[in-house]
Design an enzyme around this catalytic site. Structure first.
Site, mmCIF file in Angstrom:
data_model
loop_
_atom_site.group_PDB
_atom_site.id
_atom_site.type_symbol
_atom_site.label_atom_id
_atom_site.label_comp_id
_atom_site.label_asym_id
_atom_site.label_seq_id
_atom_site.Cartn_x
_atom_site.Cartn_y
_atom_site.Cartn_z
ATOM 1 N N LYS A 27 0.828 -1.215 0.000
ATOM 2 C CA LYS A 27 0.000 0.000 0.000
ATOM 3 C C LYS A 27 0.860 1.262 0.000
ATOM 4 O O LYS A 27 0.647 2.161 -0.803
ATOM 5 C CB LYS A 27 -0.905 0.017 1.239
ATOM 6 C CG LYS A 27 -1.498 1.369 1.556
ATOM 7 C CD LYS A 27 -2.322 1.352 2.788
ATOM 8 C CE LYS A 27 -1.904 2.090 3.985
ATOM 9 N NZ LYS A 27 -1.486 3.423 4.096
ATOM 10 N N CYS A 122 -4.667 13.471 12.551
ATOM 11 C CA CYS A 122 -5.533 12.339 12.263
ATOM 12 C C CYS A 122 -5.575 11.459 13.495
ATOM 13 O O CYS A 122 -5.062 11.834 14.542
ATOM 14 C CB CYS A 122 -5.031 11.557 11.068
ATOM 15 S SG CYS A 122 -3.625 10.555 11.463
ATOM 16 N N ARG A 127 0.162 15.172 12.691
ATOM 17 C CA ARG A 127 0.998 14.714 11.567
ATOM 18 C C ARG A 127 1.516 15.914 10.785
ATOM 19 O O ARG A 127 1.000 16.268 9.724
ATOM 20 C CB ARG A 127 0.208 13.761 10.663
ATOM 21 C CG ARG A 127 -0.044 12.429 11.332
ATOM 22 C CD ARG A 127 -0.754 11.450 10.433
ATOM 23 N NE ARG A 127 0.123 10.759 9.510
ATOM 24 C CZ ARG A 127 -0.225 9.669 8.833
ATOM 25 N NH1 ARG A 127 -1.427 9.161 8.954
ATOM 26 N NH2 ARG A 127 0.619 9.088 8.017
ATOM 27 N N ASP A 311 3.756 0.378 12.099
ATOM 28 C CA ASP A 311 2.552 -0.159 11.462
ATOM 29 C C ASP A 311 2.274 -1.618 11.843
ATOM 30 O O ASP A 311 1.268 -2.185 11.407
ATOM 31 C CB ASP A 311 2.642 -0.009 9.930
ATOM 32 C CG ASP A 311 2.608 1.452 9.500
ATOM 33 O OD1 ASP A 311 2.216 2.301 10.325
ATOM 34 O OD2 ASP A 311 2.979 1.747 8.355
ATOM 35 N N ARG A 403 -9.149 0.341 3.479
ATOM 36 C CA ARG A 403 -8.201 1.281 2.870
ATOM 37 C C ARG A 403 -6.890 0.603 2.520
ATOM 38 O O ARG A 403 -6.234 0.980 1.547
ATOM 39 C CB ARG A 403 -7.882 2.417 3.865
ATOM 40 C CG ARG A 403 -8.874 3.539 3.919
ATOM 41 C CD ARG A 403 -8.298 4.661 4.769
ATOM 42 N NE ARG A 403 -6.874 4.769 4.514
ATOM 43 C CZ ARG A 403 -5.927 4.807 5.449
ATOM 44 N NH1 ARG A 403 -6.249 4.764 6.718
ATOM 45 N NH2 ARG A 403 -4.658 4.884 5.129
HETATM 46 N N1 EPU Z 1 7.210 14.206 10.903
HETATM 47 C C1 EPU Z 1 7.493 15.519 11.158
HETATM 48 N N2 EPU Z 1 7.489 16.393 10.115
HETATM 49 C C2 EPU Z 1 7.240 16.004 8.843
HETATM 50 C C3 EPU Z 1 6.953 14.656 8.579
HETATM 51 C C4 EPU Z 1 6.953 13.778 9.639
HETATM 52 O O1 EPU Z 1 7.728 15.896 12.302
HETATM 53 O O2 EPU Z 1 7.256 16.857 7.949
HETATM 54 C C5 EPU Z 1 7.223 13.221 12.005
HETATM 55 C C6 EPU Z 1 5.872 12.559 12.211
HETATM 56 O O3 EPU Z 1 5.046 13.324 13.063
HETATM 57 C C7 EPU Z 1 6.260 11.235 12.803
HETATM 58 C C8 EPU Z 1 7.611 10.916 12.143
HETATM 59 O O4 EPU Z 1 8.092 12.164 11.651
HETATM 60 O O5 EPU Z 1 6.472 11.363 14.176
HETATM 61 C C9 EPU Z 1 7.559 9.926 11.003
HETATM 62 O O6 EPU Z 1 6.563 10.294 10.061
HETATM 63 P P1 EPU Z 1 6.637 9.902 8.522
HETATM 64 O O7 EPU Z 1 6.705 11.139 7.739
HETATM 65 O O8 EPU Z 1 7.692 8.864 8.354
HETATM 66 O O9 EPU Z 1 5.225 9.214 8.302
HETATM 67 P P2 EPU Z 1 4.279 9.358 7.035
HETATM 68 O O10 EPU Z 1 5.075 9.443 5.796
HETATM 69 O O11 EPU Z 1 3.249 10.411 7.273
HETATM 70 C C10 EPU Z 1 4.168 6.811 6.511
HETATM 71 C C11 EPU Z 1 3.101 5.788 6.357
HETATM 72 C C12 EPU Z 1 2.504 5.449 7.708
HETATM 73 C C13 EPU Z 1 3.619 4.963 8.632
HETATM 74 C C14 EPU Z 1 4.748 5.999 8.702
HETATM 75 C C15 EPU Z 1 5.944 5.536 9.506
HETATM 76 C C16 EPU Z 1 2.231 6.269 4.170
HETATM 77 C C17 EPU Z 1 1.120 6.796 3.349
HETATM 78 N N3 EPU Z 1 2.064 6.316 5.485
HETATM 79 O O12 EPU Z 1 3.534 7.959 7.071
HETATM 80 O O13 EPU Z 1 1.614 4.386 7.470
HETATM 81 O O14 EPU Z 1 3.105 4.741 9.932
HETATM 82 O O15 EPU Z 1 5.196 6.310 7.374
HETATM 83 O O16 EPU Z 1 6.493 4.379 8.955
HETATM 84 O O17 EPU Z 1 3.237 5.804 3.653
HETATM 85 C C18 EPU Z 1 -0.210 2.957 7.826
HETATM 86 O O18 EPU Z 1 0.114 2.404 6.774
HETATM 87 O O19 EPU Z 1 -1.076 2.501 8.638
HETATM 88 C C19 EPU Z 1 0.451 4.219 8.174
HETATM 89 C C20 EPU Z 1 -0.011 5.049 9.100
#
Ligand code: EPU
Length: 424
Positions: A27, A122, A127, A311, A403
């Site tokens: 996904k 969320c 986030r 996850d 989803r």
């Molecule tokens: N963060 C920041 N600033 C940013 C981006 C992230 O502070 O600009 C922080 C977040 O708050 C968090 C950490 O950095 O504490 C990691 O966040 P990341 O950006 O890695 O997460 P994401 O890209 O929003 C993806 C997956 C999530 C998964 C996370 C961590 C997708 C669409 N979502 O989210 O997947 O938990 O990486 O591996 O790829 C799921 O599949 O159920 C899911 C939530």
């Protein structure tokens, strides 16, 4: 007056899972690769797409931007992105959909302007996307967040060095998308290393990009003039889906073979399963996981890859809720990923969760209860709990589960679980 149909999963527990399960495409790779097609001035074919509602939603959004999508089969599409007619993504849809943030990087890269509705916090907690914005600005874009929308514009995107203050999957991929067609070289330092980062880089390279180092913490992107596409790409297997079935096998005291997975991506989960007394025999693209003796406590800390994935934290929580002794889980990625423990308590679990830490006093047996999925992985955890519990568990709020998991009840049914979707 409309008719409101409520769907629930009804699971009769205490059936050890047995047999084989085939893992679908990832996904979190698919939701980045689909917007990445916006960068291609040509066509491409994507195989091994998971059949999940997030993928359908993304395809609808792309169609509204002028991308032509032909479904070749349930898991394969042909994409023609030669005639994109807008840089404005449907704002109401994108606002409800986390992974829509990849549209900013992709549209900015292709059109040098993008407008996308950005979701706020969320049910996993806050986030932020400050690291995404920092990356776009470093490349020369002007970014504004106003009234729930994000607008990014750039006369010119110029490659540069960007140091990520936090390891972020989304920001790493988004900057990759924005810089593929930039002038010069972009270096992302302290990049995330998840398998889907490598998959996005492989996809873009197959379509004509020049990205090196994906999977390490320094990624180097040499801007190219155009992605010509005209190639076929197959999405990597979903390591979170594989881990979900592995943990379900263990919680149900079963014995299963997980096929079409990359066992290298599952090392942290295999290590934890072995630590608590489960058994894994890994062989490249498949593995066997089985229960042979009572499971024991463990401490788990979620970390970016190659650490234990957030996850899979709720699914692991269900296993530890029934393991002998006191286990501690420390959630270091998301603020609010223990909501599932409220539901598990209704099923007899003994868990105390506060902030980013939860303490699990193992109980011998969970018992059925009506429960509700607060997010995708919480939903998967509740299915695992239902399969191992005594009695009939009912799970509500299935839209979260649909989803991100393809045919989840059918896959579990094939393994012998007594699980049905019922409409009310
Ligand atoms: N963060 C920041 N600033 C940013 C981006 C992230 O502070 O600009 C922080 C977040 O708050 C968090 C950490 O950095 O504490 C990691 O966040 P990341 O950006 O890695 O997460 P994401 O890209 O929003 C993806 C997956 C999530 C998964 C996370 C961590 C997708 C669409 N979502 O989210 O997947 O938990 O990486 O591996 O790829 C799921 O599949 O159920 C899911 C939530």
């Amino acid at each position: 007056m409309g008719v409101y149909i409520l769907e629930k999963l009804v699971i009769t527990g205490q059936t050890p899972l047995k047999g084989e399960v085939v893992i679908s495409g990832a996904k979190n790779a698919a939701v980045a690769i689909l917007p990445a097609t916006l960068l291609i001035n040509g066509t491409c074919t994507i195989e091994n797409l998971p059949n999940i509602s997030d993928v359908k939603l993304y395809c609808d959004i792309l169609s509204q931007l002028g991308v032509k999508i032909d479904w070749i089969s349930e898991h394969e599409i042909k994409v023609d992105s030669r005639n994109i007619n807008s840089h404005i993504a449907p704002l109401d849809v994108t606002r409800k959909f986390r992974a829509s943030y990849y549209l900013i990087g992709a549209l900015l890269g292709r059109c040098r302007k993008a407008q996308v509705g950005i979701p706020g916090g969320c049910n996993l907690g806050n986030r932020p996307i400050d690291q995404h914005i920092k990356g776009f600005e470093a490349l020369g874009a002007n970014v504004e967040v106003l009234q729930g929308n994000i607008t990014a514009t750039a006369k010119n995107l110029q490659g540069t060095s960007i140091y990520m203050d936090v390891v972020s999957v989304g920001a790493t991929m988004n900057i990759m998308l924005a810089s593929v067609l930039a002038e010069g070289t972009t270096i992302i330092d302290n990049a995330a290393k998840e398998p889907h980062i490598v998959d996005l880089a492989n996809f873009l390279n197959t379509m004509g990009a020049d990205i090196r180092g994906a999977g390490t913490d320094v990624i180097k992107i040499r801007g190219v003039k155009e992605l010509t596409g005209n190639a076929t790409y197959s999405i990597v297997p979903d390591q979170i889906e594989a881990g979900t079935f592995m943990l379900a096998a263990l919680a149900s005291k079963g014995d299963i073979v997980v096929k079409n997975c990359i066992t290298k991506h599952l090392e942290s989960i295999i290590a934890k399963i072995e630590e608590i007394g489960g058994n894994v025999d890994a062989n490249g693209d498949h593995l066997r996981v089985w229960y042979s003796k009572p499971l024991t406590k463990a401490n788990v800390k979620t970390l970016p890859y190659p650490g234990f994935p957030t996850d899979l934290q709720p699914q692991m929580g269900v296993v530890l809720a029934q393991a002998k002794g006191t286990s501690i889980i420390n959630e270091s990625i998301w603020e609010s990923r223990f909501q599932y423990t409220d539901e598990l308590r209704k099923m007899g679990a003994n868990i105390t969760a506060q902030g980013k830490t939860a303490i699990f006093e193992g109980v011998e047996q969970l018992s059925a209860a009506p429960v509700s999925a607060s997010d995708l992985r919480a939903g998967a955890a509740l299915i695992i709990a239902g399969i191992s519990a005594k009695g009939k568990t009912e799970i509500y709020n299935l839209n979260h589960i649909d989803r991100g998991y393809e045919n989840i009840e059918e896959k579990f049914r094939k393994l012998g679980a007594k699980i049905e979707r019922v409409s009310e």
